[in-house]
Every structure is written in C-alpha cells, then in structure tokens.
Design an enzyme around this catalytic site. Structure first.
Site, PDB file in Angstrom:
ATOM      1  N   VAL A 453       0.835  -1.206   0.000  1.00 45.66           N
ATOM      2  CA  VAL A 453       0.000   0.000   0.000  1.00 45.66           C
ATOM      3  C   VAL A 453       0.873   1.260   0.000  1.00 45.66           C
ATOM      4  CG1 VAL A 453      -1.653   1.353   1.350  1.00 45.66           C
ATOM      5  CG2 VAL A 453      -1.996  -1.110   1.064  1.00 45.66           C
ATOM      6  N   TRP A 456       2.577   1.565  -3.347  1.00 38.63           N
ATOM      7  CA  TRP A 456       1.558   1.870  -4.360  1.00 38.63           C
ATOM      8  C   TRP A 456       1.208   3.362  -4.340  1.00 38.63           C
ATOM      9  CZ3 TRP A 456      -3.563   3.598  -3.740  1.00 38.63           C
ATOM     10  CH2 TRP A 456      -4.347   3.559  -4.886  1.00 38.63           C
ATOM     11  N   HIS A 457       1.147   3.945  -3.132  1.00 39.22           N
ATOM     12  CA  HIS A 457       0.853   5.374  -3.030  1.00 39.22           C
ATOM     13  C   HIS A 457       1.984   6.216  -3.613  1.00 39.22           C
ATOM     14  CE1 HIS A 457      -2.437   4.401  -0.185  1.00 39.22           C
ATOM     15  NE2 HIS A 457      -2.904   5.573  -0.528  1.00 39.22           N
ATOM     16  N   ASP A 458       3.203   5.888  -3.205  1.00 40.31           N
ATOM     17  CA  ASP A 458       4.351   6.694  -3.637  1.00 40.31           C
ATOM     18  C   ASP A 458       5.632   5.942  -3.271  1.00 40.31           C
ATOM     19  OD1 ASP A 458       5.900   8.730  -4.595  1.00 40.31           O
ATOM     20  OD2 ASP A 458       5.685  10.017  -2.835  1.00 40.31           O
TER      21      ASP A 458
END
Length: 572
Positions: A453, A456-458
């Site tokens: 997660v 995936w965000h950054d």
C-alpha cells in the site's frame, strides 16, 4: 427479503437487496449507507446511556473542548498573528467574507480549480448517454433489461476523454492495457497467470515512476512529434496507480472464472459482495469489455475501485438507483464541499505545515495544526471520491462507497482501514489478503499488505515508514482482542472502560502514523514528539488530551450501540 425479488421495472435494487434498512430517526440517520453483514448478530443490546449522568458529563466536556479545537487554528490563522507573514505568500484570494484561502495543497488544488469543468463534463456525459439511449431505442418498450448496449458509448467517450486528458499518451496506456490482457488470455487457468500479472503490473508502476511516464523521443527520435500534444493532464502515470488495480482485477477475476467449475445464475449476484465474487461466463471476459471497464470515465481518474466482475454484473443486471438517493448523495457532497471551503478560508493549517512556521506554538496549538491537517487530508480525498461516485451513480453504476466514517469517529485501527478507503480495502482483501492466507498468518500478511500500500501510493521512504508503522500499530489491537475477547468479558462493567483506554492508545498511534505518512513526515513527527514528551507542559497536555479522547471513544461506543439498536451493523 428474498434475493430474487425484482422491482416493478424488472431491475434489481441495491437498496432492496444489499441490506435491511435501519429504523428511521435518531442520530444514526447520519450513518453512510453501505451493505450490511449478511449475518446479523442477535444478542440483546444494552439500554441507551445517552441520558445517564456519565454521558451528561461527557456532553459538558465536548461542549467545552470542541469549540476550543475550532478556535485555536482560527486564531493561529489571524493576520494579526506574528507568524502570519511567514506563510502569507502561500495564500490566495478567497470568496468567503473577504478571507484569503489556503489553496496550497497541490493534490486538492487540482480538483478544486477544475470542479466546474468536471461538473460540465458530467452534464455532457449524462446528456449524450440519454441521447444515445433514445436514438438506439426510440420506443421505451424496446429498451433491453440489461445495459450491455451502453458499452459502445462508454468506449467512444473513454477514447475522447483520455485523448483530451493525456493527449498522445493514450497510446502508451493502450499498449500497457493490451499487454496485461495478453498475459491473462495466454495464461488462462495456469498458476503462472496471477504471478505474471503481479510481476508485470508492479514493474510497470516502478517504470512509470522512474521514467516519468516516458517520452516518445526516448524510444526513437522520429517519434518526438508525438510529445507535442500532451493533453490537459500530461502526467497520466500518476493516476495509473488506480488503473493498475483494475488491470489486476480483470486478470485475477478471469483466472478464477476459468478455474470455476459451475456456471453461476443471475440470482447469485444480487449483492455487492456476490457481484464481486461471482464469476461471469467466460465469453464476457473480452477485450472490448476489458477496455470499457478499465477506462470507464466516471471512475478512471480517482475511483472508487470497482472489480471487473461487479462492473459487468451491473451491466448485465442493472441496479435501480432512485433519483432521490442520487439527490441525497449530492447534498452530502455539497455539505462536505462547503465544510472544506470553510476550513480553507479560516484555518491556514496547510500553509503553516508546509512552511513549518510553528515556532513558539504551545503543545496544544501544535497538536491542533496536526489534527486539522489530518481533517484536510480526509476531506481532500473524500470530495473527489464522492464527486466521481456521484457521476457513476448518475450513469447507472454503483461503485463501493469510500470513507463510511468521519475521520474522528474511529477508535479501532482495523476498523479505521476498513472505513477509510473502503473500496481499496475490499480490493486488497479479495486480491491480496485472502490469496496470501488471510487469518492464518495475520501479522505477516498485514506487513506485506501495508508495504504494498505504501509503495503503491508513492515510492518514498516517508510512506514506507508509514506502512511499517501502521503494520506495527495493528498488533496491539490484535493482541488485546485475543487476551480480552468480548465474548468472555463483555458482560463486565469495567470492560467498556478498558476498551476505551485501548481506543485512546489506538488513536494516538494512528494519528502519529498518518502524520508521518501524509502530513509532516518523520522529521516533523520527531519535532512534535520532542515538544509533547520532552517538556513538562507537553506531558501535561498529552495527559489531558488522552482523557478527552477517552470521552470521545465512549461517545463512539454508544453511537455504534445505537446503530445496532436500529439494525445498522458495521465492522468499523
């Protein structure tokens, strides 16, 4: 209600099938409607505590504390405050009572500045959809019961939409989508299919980030001319993170459908969960349906995330979404938008945070800057999600609702993540948590999930630290649930208060993790911690804040009890 019951138009209603409507009235009418648990607990609920002396005391505390929490950031944002000149350059002219507006958050600014253009686009989409339907079926009696006839319209609009957004980069997107589809169709039911899907999509995310979405000139100098038309939003690779989730969804749903032994009937896909889990006929997993799903205009930019199975079942078997439900949702969106505008006009907490002009602030003032920055993070995500979900509802597709609880109405770490980005949580459960074993190894699975997660965000250390903190902070709640289960100790009067203390600790840990990940980073949280724990004034404030949060958790407990008395059951 039987799951095969239809309404008079022959469509299935999500409001009839997904849950039993709660009893009307009361404060719980504010609860966001989502599908309830299929198994409704039947244990008796304790009598209401709202009018007891204990809760009257809690009301007194709330009546004093809440206005103070609002007044402090307004006071710190006053032009007469000594720190005001240090962040004034980040403010913009506002429209509310002559106040300037803190429009400095880049992510929200891109939505706020374009909301009128997006609204006009929605009107064009709905109008063209109506014209297309009427021109294709001149007689209302000839309109089919499914909505598969809309696929050509969605496809054409998506191509025009993406061309306007990303210019010639639409070709890059189509190439990636086609490669992912080829993996699914080539692998079929092989176990290599999921492995290749995940490897391919993770590598694409890293490549997109590394190369900044690529330039045609980097492939060959003769292609440089294609870089000239980049569209309104050239950075297509930023929103591709959402698109990647849909690519995985199609491939995994196709893999499970290919290995499914029995054909599923229409009646077995009546609820949100059933639509996601019920395989479609293999002939529905076509390239045309795949592209329509991945590029579906209302959900393309930001979601909410809808699985391929759910999307196609809603086209095969339309859901009745009454106009009064859409209007009520529009009102919710407008109230949230006005709330955000009021905060940005009267509380310049984002500008203060970005310029780090908090010198001389007391621990109370410093904590309020962090708190209201988290409120801004909540609203800046909630508003786009609700806008695009409203667009989808008006188009006849019902995606999952995100953020079913207010940010401050959370005391459970697990419950917070179920309610925060709910559609993403459902996606993670279906495509990562369950395939990795689910409850068989919760600690390891949770660590892997939050690492994914975060990345995936950054691709940054700050969000990686956030992911690991969240994984670590879930463990105390899991341990407490194991050592003090409600089934064994729930009847004791002390149990509710011990749980409230645990809720306070959860809230402190979650605030710290989210401040690191989305607000002030690791350096900022270290400064706040030094001010809170390194001084006597900070320690006294932390103790007082914990007591106030204890009051808040007790009110949250009773609110959920009231929901259950009225037939509303949530896992958050």
């Amino acid at each position: 209600m039987p799951t095969d019951m239809r309404n008079q138009e022959g469509h299935f209603s999500t409001f009839d099938l997904d849950y039993t409507p709660p009893k009307p009235g009361g404060i719980t009418s504010l609860t966001v409607d989502i599908p309830a648990l299929s198994r409704i607990p039947n244990e008796p609920r304790p009598p209401p505590r709202w009018k007891t002396p204990e809760f009257i005391f809690y009301y007194v505390v709330a009546l004093f504390v809440i206005p103070l929490m609002v007044w402090i950031p307004i006071h710190l944002s006053s032009p007469s405050h000594p720190n005001y000149p240090y962040y004034r350059h980040r403010l913009s002219p506002g429209w509310m009572f002559g106040r300037e507006v803190d429009n400095s958050d880049t992510q929200y600014r891109s939505f706020r500045n374009n909301i009128l253009s997006l609204s006009f686009l929605v009107l064009i989409f709905i109008t063209l959809k109506y014209i297309y339907t009427r021109s294709a079926f001149r007689s209302a009696l000839s309109i089919p019961s499914d909505k598969l006839y809309l696929i050509p319209f969605f496809l054409v609009f998506s191509v025009l939409y993406l061309t306007g957004l990303h210019g010639t980069s639409v070709f890059k997107i189509v190439v990636i989508l086609t490669a992912n589809y080829w993996i699914a169709k080539t692998s079929k039911g092989s176990r290599m299919g999921p492995l290749l899907t995940w490897v391919f999509n993770v590598l694409i995310l890293f490549a997109n980030e590394t190369h900044g979405g690529y330039r045609y000139a980097s492939f060959h100098p003769s292609l440089e001319v294609l870089d000239a038309f980049q569209g309104i939003y050239p950075r297509w690779h930023i929103s591709f993170n959402i698109t990647m989730l849909r690519l995985v969804s199609f491939n995994m749903d196709y893999y499970w459908a290919y290995n499914s032994r029995g054909g599923e009937s229409l009646s077995s896909a009546s609820t949100e969960k059933q639509r996601a889990n019920t395989p479609l006929p293999l002939e529905d997993y076509t390239y045309r349906n795949y592209i329509t799903y991945v590029l579906y205009p209302p959900l393309y930019i930001a979601g909410p995330i809808l699985t391929f199975n759910n999307f196609m079942w809603q086209l095969r078997r339309p859901i009745d979404i009454p106009i009064h439900v859409q209007c009520r949702y529009l009102v919710r969106f407008l109230v949230s938008l006005l709330t955000m505008e009021s905060i940005l006009h009267y509380m310049y907490v984002v500008a203060i945070k970005d310029t780090k002009t908090w010198q001389g602030y007391t621990p109370l003032e410093l904590s309020m800057i962090g708190f209201w920055n988290l409120i801004v993070v909540w609203l800046k995500l909630l508003l786009p999600w609700r806008f695009f979900r409203l667009w989808s509802l008006a188009s006849g597709i019902d995606p999952p609702e995100n953020m079913v609880r207010c940010m401050v109405n959370n005391y459970s770490t697990l419950g917070f993540w179920r309610s925060w980005h709910r559609s993403y949580n459902l996606w993670i459960v279906r495509y990562i948590y369950i395939p990795l074993g689910g409850t068989e190894n919760v600690a390891l699975t949770t660590a892997l999930i939050f690492t994914f997660v975060a990345l995936w965000h950054d691709l940054s250390f700050r969000l990686l630290a956030w992911g690991w903190l969240v994984s670590f902070f879930i463990l105390p709640e899991l341990l407490a649930r194991y050592l003090l289960p409600h089934t064994k100790y729930g009847q004791f009067s002390w149990y509710r208060h011990v749980c409230a203390i645990g809720g306070v600790l959860n809230m402190l840990m979650m605030v710290s993790a989210n401040l690191v990940g989305f607000v002030i980073g690791t350096d900022g949280i270290m400064y706040m911690a030094s001010q809170m724990a390194g001084t006597w004034q900070g320690f006294c404030f932390l103790l007082a804040a914990s007591c106030i949060m204890f009051v808040g958790v007790q009110l949250m407990f009773e609110y959920r009890e009231e929901e259950m008395r009225r037939g509303v059951y949530r896992r958050c």
